[in-house]
Design a protein around this motif. Structure first.
Motif, PDB file in Angstrom:
ATOM      1  N   TYR A 265      -4.925  -2.427  -4.086  1.00  0.00           N
ATOM      2  CA  TYR A 265      -5.441  -1.063  -4.195  1.00  0.00           C
ATOM      3  C   TYR A 265      -5.942  -0.604  -2.837  1.00  0.00           C
ATOM      4  N   THR A 266      -5.482   0.576  -2.401  1.00  0.00           N
ATOM      5  CA  THR A 266      -5.943   1.182  -1.158  1.00  0.00           C
ATOM      6  C   THR A 266      -6.167   2.659  -1.391  1.00  0.00           C
ATOM      7  N   GLU A 267      -7.373   3.132  -1.100  1.00  0.00           N
ATOM      8  CA  GLU A 267      -7.629   4.565  -1.173  1.00  0.00           C
ATOM      9  C   GLU A 267      -7.278   5.198   0.168  1.00  0.00           C
ATOM     10  N   VAL A 268      -6.461   6.236   0.114  1.00  0.00           N
ATOM     11  CA  VAL A 268      -6.039   6.956   1.317  1.00  0.00           C
ATOM     12  C   VAL A 268      -6.433   8.413   1.166  1.00  0.00           C
ATOM     13  N   ARG A 269      -7.105   8.969   2.144  1.00  0.00           N
ATOM     14  CA  ARG A 269      -7.505  10.368   2.109  1.00  0.00           C
ATOM     15  C   ARG A 269      -6.535  11.215   2.919  1.00  0.00           C
ATOM     16  N   THR A 270      -6.470  12.483   2.579  1.00  0.00           N
ATOM     17  CA  THR A 270      -5.497  13.368   3.235  1.00  0.00           C
ATOM     18  C   THR A 270      -5.777  13.538   4.722  1.00  0.00           C
ATOM     19  N   GLY A 271      -7.008  13.331   5.135  1.00  0.00           N
ATOM     20  CA  GLY A 271      -7.330  13.453   6.551  1.00  0.00           C
ATOM     21  C   GLY A 271      -7.100  12.189   7.344  1.00  0.00           C
ATOM     22  N   ASP A 272      -6.739  11.081   6.680  1.00  0.00           N
ATOM     23  CA  ASP A 272      -6.505   9.819   7.379  1.00  0.00           C
ATOM     24  C   ASP A 272      -5.195   9.864   8.158  1.00  0.00           C
ATOM     25  N   ASP A 273      -5.173   9.162   9.270  1.00  0.00           N
ATOM     26  CA  ASP A 273      -3.929   9.006  10.021  1.00  0.00           C
ATOM     27  C   ASP A 273      -2.939   8.220   9.165  1.00  0.00           C
ATOM     28  N   ALA A 274      -1.726   8.742   9.008  1.00  0.00           N
ATOM     29  CA  ALA A 274      -0.759   8.131   8.092  1.00  0.00           C
ATOM     30  C   ALA A 274      -0.343   6.737   8.538  1.00  0.00           C
ATOM     31  N   ALA A 275      -0.189   6.524   9.833  1.00  0.00           N
ATOM     32  CA  ALA A 275       0.194   5.195  10.318  1.00  0.00           C
ATOM     33  C   ALA A 275      -0.914   4.187  10.050  1.00  0.00           C
ATOM     34  N   ARG A 276      -2.150   4.603  10.268  1.00  0.00           N
ATOM     35  CA  ARG A 276      -3.286   3.715   9.984  1.00  0.00           C
ATOM     36  C   ARG A 276      -3.375   3.427   8.490  1.00  0.00           C
ATOM     37  N   ALA A 277      -3.082   4.430   7.674  1.00  0.00           N
ATOM     38  CA  ALA A 277      -3.101   4.236   6.225  1.00  0.00           C
ATOM     39  C   ALA A 277      -2.035   3.234   5.802  1.00  0.00           C
ATOM     40  N   ALA A 278      -0.831   3.348   6.368  1.00  0.00           N
ATOM     41  CA  ALA A 278       0.242   2.409   6.021  1.00  0.00           C
ATOM     42  C   ALA A 278      -0.137   0.990   6.416  1.00  0.00           C
ATOM     43  N   ARG A 279      -0.757   0.835   7.579  1.00  0.00           N
ATOM     44  CA  ARG A 279      -1.206  -0.500   7.999  1.00  0.00           C
ATOM     45  C   ARG A 279      -2.244  -1.060   7.025  1.00  0.00           C
ATOM     46  N   ALA A 280      -3.154  -0.214   6.548  1.00  0.00           N
ATOM     47  CA  ALA A 280      -4.176  -0.673   5.610  1.00  0.00           C
ATOM     48  C   ALA A 280      -3.540  -1.188   4.323  1.00  0.00           C
ATOM     49  N   VAL A 281      -2.495  -0.503   3.841  1.00  0.00           N
ATOM     50  CA  VAL A 281      -1.796  -0.953   2.630  1.00  0.00           C
ATOM     51  C   VAL A 281      -1.149  -2.310   2.876  1.00  0.00           C
ATOM     52  N   VAL A 282      -0.485  -2.444   4.013  1.00  0.00           N
ATOM     53  CA  VAL A 282       0.210  -3.690   4.342  1.00  0.00           C
ATOM     54  C   VAL A 282      -0.769  -4.851   4.479  1.00  0.00           C
ATOM     55  N   MET A 283      -1.907  -4.593   5.111  1.00  0.00           N
ATOM     56  CA  MET A 283      -2.880  -5.653   5.368  1.00  0.00           C
ATOM     57  C   MET A 283      -3.826  -5.885   4.186  1.00  0.00           C
ATOM     58  N   GLY A 284      -3.832  -4.950   3.227  1.00  0.00           N
ATOM     59  CA  GLY A 284      -4.722  -5.083   2.085  1.00  0.00           C
ATOM     60  C   GLY A 284      -6.178  -4.885   2.436  1.00  0.00           C
TER      61      GLY A 284
END
Length: 308
Positions: A265-284
């Motif tokens: 589970y990863t919460e992503v906000r619309t103001g977050d950088d998309a690349a950083r968000a993708a990394r967070a999903v990958v890294m958990g």
């Protein structure tokens, strides 16, 4: 693809290892449940008739007078399905100057597809929208990420089609990534996900939250549910505080329930950088922070459109 160029450049070199060993699958980049005689050594097994003599440990044979075969974890492909919620609530906020939940989900979906594709994993797409759904079967060929991006660019959010029946049809020996605001058939979807994870699927929930849902503007507003247009109510200053408390509880509840179902589970906000968000999903890892888990009722359409 020019719109995704900076995103893809920022994710170049990022790898997405499977959270656990992959079942029987073609050779690939992920640790497999199957044992072989190539790759990194993990254990010994007594020699059996039919084993490759080249796998014998001759030094161990000389010391113990017993024939052992050196085993290692095989490597396998992990088919990855990207499931994007394109229901009406994902269009929030509707202002042209703000990034909508669907726009953020689209960026993160393309980024995750690129990361999986870079490991030679087959990547497929399922987009659920007002007209039904669009499905692109998993592929490894060159141009797969560009094809998925074109499909996503051609979809506009609308309707309230459920996700659970379509996710239930996906193979269980796969990685399934759901990008959603969790405002649709969340209960049914969680039941489906729990069954999939028990059967072997590796599921990730990317919970997309709009910044405007977390910080409502001041004043009195008439709000409505984009998926239930007749559901309207007046939101005053007092109601705004109660809404925020319920919405925070909802987010924490979703985090707890998705993890209890065996999913990431990863919460992503619309103001977050998309690349950083993708990394967070990958890294958990946590990206925005959702507070401590707590139980709370689901708010009535916290992504409601707002207007004076």
């Amino acid at each position: 693809m020019s719109a995704y160029g900076p995103l893809l450049d920022a994710l170049r070199g990022v790898r997405w290892p499977a959270r656990r060993a992959v079942g029987n699958a073609p050779p690939g980049a992920h640790r497999s449940t199957q044992k072989g005689t190539a790759g990194e050594f993990t254990e010994y097994r007594l020699y059996r008739q039919g084993d490759d003599p080249r796998a014998l440990d001759w030094r161990l044979l000389a010391r113990s007078d017993r024939a052992f075969v050196r085993l290692s974890d095989d490597r396998a492909l992990l088919c990855t399905w990207i499931v994007v919620d394109a229901s009406a609530s994902m269009a929030f906020p509707e202002e042209a100057a703000a990034r909508s939940k669907f726009a953020q989900a689209r960026l993160v979906a393309v980024g995750l597809a690129a990361i999986a594709h870079a490991s030679s994993d087959p990547v497929g797409l399922l987009v659920v929208h007002a007209q039904g759904m669009q499905r692109v079967p998993p592929r490894t060929r060159r141009g797969t990420v560009q094809e998925l991006a074109r499909v996503l660019d051609g979809v506009g959010p609308g309707g309230s089609a459920p996700l659970a029946p379509l996710v239930a049809q996906l193979p269980v020996h796969a990685r399934v990534v759901l990008l959603t605001d969790c405002l649709g058939d969340a209960d049914a979807l969680l039941r489906t996900v729990a069954a999939h994870t028990v059967a072997g699927a590796q599921v990730e929930c990317v919970h997309v939250v709009a910044d405007a849902e977390l910080a409502l503007p001041s004043g009195t507003f008439l709000v409505h549910d984009p998926e239930q247009p007749r559901d309207e109510r007046v939101l005053s200053a007092a109601g705004r505080a109660a809404y925020r408390e319920r919405f925070d509880n909802f987010r924490r509840d979703m985090r707890t329930r998705w993890r209890a179902a065996g999913a990431g589970y990863t919460e992503v906000r619309t103001g977050d950088d998309a690349a950083r968000a993708a990394r967070a999903v990958v890294m958990g890892t946590a990206l925005s922070g959702a507070g401590q888990p707590t139980e709370g009722p689901k708010p009535p359409a916290p992504s409601s459109s707002v207007g004076r």
